[in-house]
Design a protein around this motif. Structure first.
Motif, PDB file in Angstrom:
ATOM      1  N   ASN A 133       0.824  -1.272  -0.037  1.00 35.39           N
ATOM      2  CA  ASN A 133       0.035  -0.025  -0.064  1.00 35.39           C
ATOM      3  C   ASN A 133       0.719   1.407  -0.074  1.00 35.39           C
ATOM      4  N   HIS A 134       0.294   2.523   0.055  1.00 38.85           N
ATOM      5  CA  HIS A 134       1.036   3.789  -0.007  1.00 38.85           C
ATOM      6  C   HIS A 134       0.429   4.550   1.174  1.00 38.85           C
ATOM      7  N   LEU A 135       0.646   4.120   2.355  1.00 39.33           N
ATOM      8  CA  LEU A 135       0.160   5.042   3.679  1.00 39.33           C
ATOM      9  C   LEU A 135       0.639   6.499   3.712  1.00 39.33           C
ATOM     10  N   GLN A 136       1.723   6.514   2.838  1.00 42.68           N
ATOM     11  CA  GLN A 136       2.327   7.931   2.676  1.00 42.68           C
ATOM     12  C   GLN A 136       1.416   8.917   1.933  1.00 42.68           C
TER      13      GLN A 136
ATOM     14  N   VAL B 251       7.761   7.842   4.547  1.00 42.27           N
ATOM     15  CA  VAL B 251       7.572   6.377   4.747  1.00 42.27           C
ATOM     16  C   VAL B 251       8.478   5.898   6.156  1.00 42.27           C
TER      17      VAL B 251
ATOM     18  N   VAL C 251       4.066  -0.803  10.182  1.00 44.74           N
ATOM     19  CA  VAL C 251       4.754  -0.251   8.829  1.00 44.74           C
ATOM     20  C   VAL C 251       5.957  -1.048   8.601  1.00 44.74           C
TER      21      VAL C 251
ATOM     22  N   HIS D 293      -3.420   9.260   9.859  1.00 45.60           N
ATOM     23  CA  HIS D 293      -2.847   7.922   9.975  1.00 45.60           C
ATOM     24  C   HIS D 293      -3.082   7.122  11.301  1.00 45.60           C
TER      25      HIS D 293
ATOM     26  N   VAL E 209       4.565  -0.379   3.300  1.00 43.25           N
ATOM     27  CA  VAL E 209       4.085   0.996   2.788  1.00 43.25           C
ATOM     28  C   VAL E 209       5.257   1.419   1.801  1.00 43.25           C
TER      29      VAL E 209
END
Ligand SMILES: [Zn+2]
Length: 262
Positions: A7-10, A44, A54, A18, A33
């Protein structure tokens, strides 16, 4: 327990959210991430420092390579020295019409070499370039632990060739859409010890009727919520006609072997 392989939590749409997002991710053990360009990498790293779920991954996505600075490799190696965890998202893309293909293979292969040298897991993006990707992976050494083809959208026929080279394959919620039947079917040919599951959040939305965590960005555009990982597990188990606990167990084994074992 759920493991989100990609995924791309950033992503900017999640800024300031968050804690709230992760509180909603019931059962989530770890998420990979993926940073996509230099600007992402400090974000990240910061997320990895503040959230134990993460697993940080650093790379240049083919859509953003035009933004790379002259020192990008040094910067990347610096992050990997500090966080020797994963390389990605990297890859090649002949689908997106508004980006140039020029330079993509070079940047991809440079990052593949960095992952290989360090034997780090690597997450590969590929759209409309599967034959070429197979050639590149045959001609260039990859990490001993193998490589992840995230949101694998190549043909079922190519799976044995990629598998022989060390491929893992991650299944995104997006492939639960009715129109993605061919993509779903291909996953029946993925070897049991090479399967992973992902959200690709905030991208790759599930079909609306399965989306249990509706979310929108500031402009009101719908975005994928990382908590949907549980839905992807449940629906993939149904599709593969496998009890969810069994699927979860082998995905956990695969995730730990690929992403966490030294
Ligand atoms: Zn991605």
């Amino acid at each position: 327990m759920f493991y989100d392989a990609h995924n791309h939590l950033q992503a900017p749409c999640y800024d300031g959210l968050h804690n709230e997002l992760l509180e909603n991710c019931a059962g989530l053990e770890r998420m990979v991430v993926n940073g996509c360009l230099e600007l992402d990498w400090p974000k990240v790293a910061a997320l990895a420092e503040t959230h134990p779920q993460v697993l940080p991954s650093f790379g240049y996505h083919p859509w953003f390579i035009h933004l790379r600075t002259p020192d990008w490799q040094k910067v990347l190696e610096g992050f990997l020295d500090q966080y020797p965890s994963a390389v990605g998202e990297i890859g090649i893309d002949r689908w997106k019409s508004d980006i140039s293909y020029e330079g993509q293979e070079e940047v991809f292969l440079e990052q593949l070499a960095i992952a290989t040298e360090r034997n780090l897991p690597v997450s590969i993006h590929c759209l409309k370039a599967w034959g070429r990707l197979l050639e590149l992976l045959r001609e260039n050494p990859g990490p001993k632990r193998g490589f992840l083809l995230h949101s694998y959208g190549g043909s079922a026929e190519m799976i044995p060739a990629f598998t022989k080279l060390g491929a893992y394959y991650s299944f995104p919620g997006y492939f639960l859409r009715r129109s993605k039947g061919r993509h779903r079917e291909a996953f029946k040919d993925v070897p049991t010890d090479r399967l992973l599951i992902e959200t690709d959040a905030p991208d790759m939305q599930l079909p609306d009727e399965l989306n249990e965590h509706p979310l929108a960005d500031k402009e009101g555009k719908p975005v994928n919520h990382p908590a949907n990982i549980g839905v992807v597990y449940r629906e993939l188990a149904k599709f593969l006609e496998e009890p969810q606990e069994e699927l979860a167990k082998r995905v956990e084994e695969n995730f730990v072997r690929y992403f966490e074992e030294l």
